[in-house]
Design an enzyme around this catalytic site. Structure first.
Site, short mmCIF file in Angstrom:
data_model
loop_
_atom_site.label_atom_id
_atom_site.label_comp_id
_atom_site.label_asym_id
_atom_site.label_seq_id
_atom_site.Cartn_x
_atom_site.Cartn_y
_atom_site.Cartn_z
CB ILE A 103 -11.91 -51.39 44.66
CG1 ILE A 103 -13.23 -51.03 43.95
CG2 ILE A 103 -12.05 -52.66 45.48
CD1 ILE A 103 -13.64 -52.03 42.89
CE1 TYR A 136 -11.65 -44.84 46.57
CE2 TYR A 136 -11.18 -42.50 46.73
CZ TYR A 136 -11.19 -43.75 47.30
OH TYR A 136 -10.77 -43.92 48.60
#
Length: 240
Positions: free
Chosen positions: A85, A147
């Site tokens: 995600i 991320y």
């Protein structure tokens, strides 16, 4: 008997392409998903690949989900850690929740999925662990500290698992896709997408099937001496 492969995030985007490619190569495939039941049902209807719902961020859910897959299909020989995600924000605006959600799914999720499967692979003296990392785990990216950190951490997991698993016939490798023509990328404004393509020497976005072909190679017997490696599939955009 066909080898069993489990693909996390395996019903959409790159994950769906991986699931389909492994099935085409003769594997018995299970696809995990976290939320979109409608998309998962449609995927199963179109492909015949069974789907299983749980969050890779939850260790106990992973253990239970893996057990369901193995009860239905048999011991898992190939694990593709694809689920991921994003919760993008410049670092000075990033919240602790945005950090934790991404780390829990993209990094801890690889541990949560691999750890319960690892003992069986060691016992059977065979296993393939494949992690879908990212170009941004290699080079970093604005507004993606969470991320990039998670995807860089995935590469460390792979290098360490390779050293532990090699004598048991287990390989662990990573793929770092560049920008791929998934639903998420195609949804960005055309001007932004054109700017991204302008940074890619190949002059185009990658296709999910190109990442899937990397996976099928790493899962195969032909790749048994390839261990702890990273395949950079980015059209020449970034070199390590």
């Amino acid at each position: 008997m066909a080898r069993v492969a489990l693909v996390t995030g395996g019903t959409r985007g790159i994950g769906a392409a991986i699931s389909k490619a492994l099935k085409a190569e003769g594997y018995t495939v299970a696809a995990n998903f976290a939320g979109n039941e409608e998309a998962a049902a449609q995927f199963t209807q179109e492909t015949g690949i069974p789907t299983y719902k749980w969050s890779v961020a939850d260790y106990d859910a992973c253990k239970a989900g893996i057990q369901r897959v193995e009860d239905d299909l048999g011991p898992i020989d190939v694990l593709v850690n694809n689920a991921g995600i994003t919760r993008d924000a410049p670092f000075h605006k990033m919240t602790p929740d945005q950090w934790r959600e991404v780390i829990d799914t993209n990094l801890s999720g690889v541990f949560n999925m691999t750890h319960p499967i690892w003992p069986g692979m060691r016992e059977r003296k065979f296993g393939r662990v494949i992690v879908i990392s990212s170009i941004n785990g290699q080079k970093g990216q604005f507004a993606q500290v969470n991320y990039a950190a998670s995807k860089a951490g995935d590469l460390g997991i792979v290098k360490s698992l390779a050293q532990e698993g090699a004598r048991f016939g287990i390989t662990a490798n990573a793929i770092c896709p560049g920008y791929i023509a998934t639903e998420m990328v195609m949804a960005v404004p055309e001007k932004v997408r054109d700017a991204i393509i302008g940074q890619i020497p190949a002059g185009r976005l990658g296709e999910p099937e190109e990442i899937a072909r990397c996976v099928t190679f790493l899962a195969s017997d032909d790749a048994e001496f390839l261990n702890g490696s990273t395949i950079s599939a980015n059209g020449g955009q970034f070199f390590v």
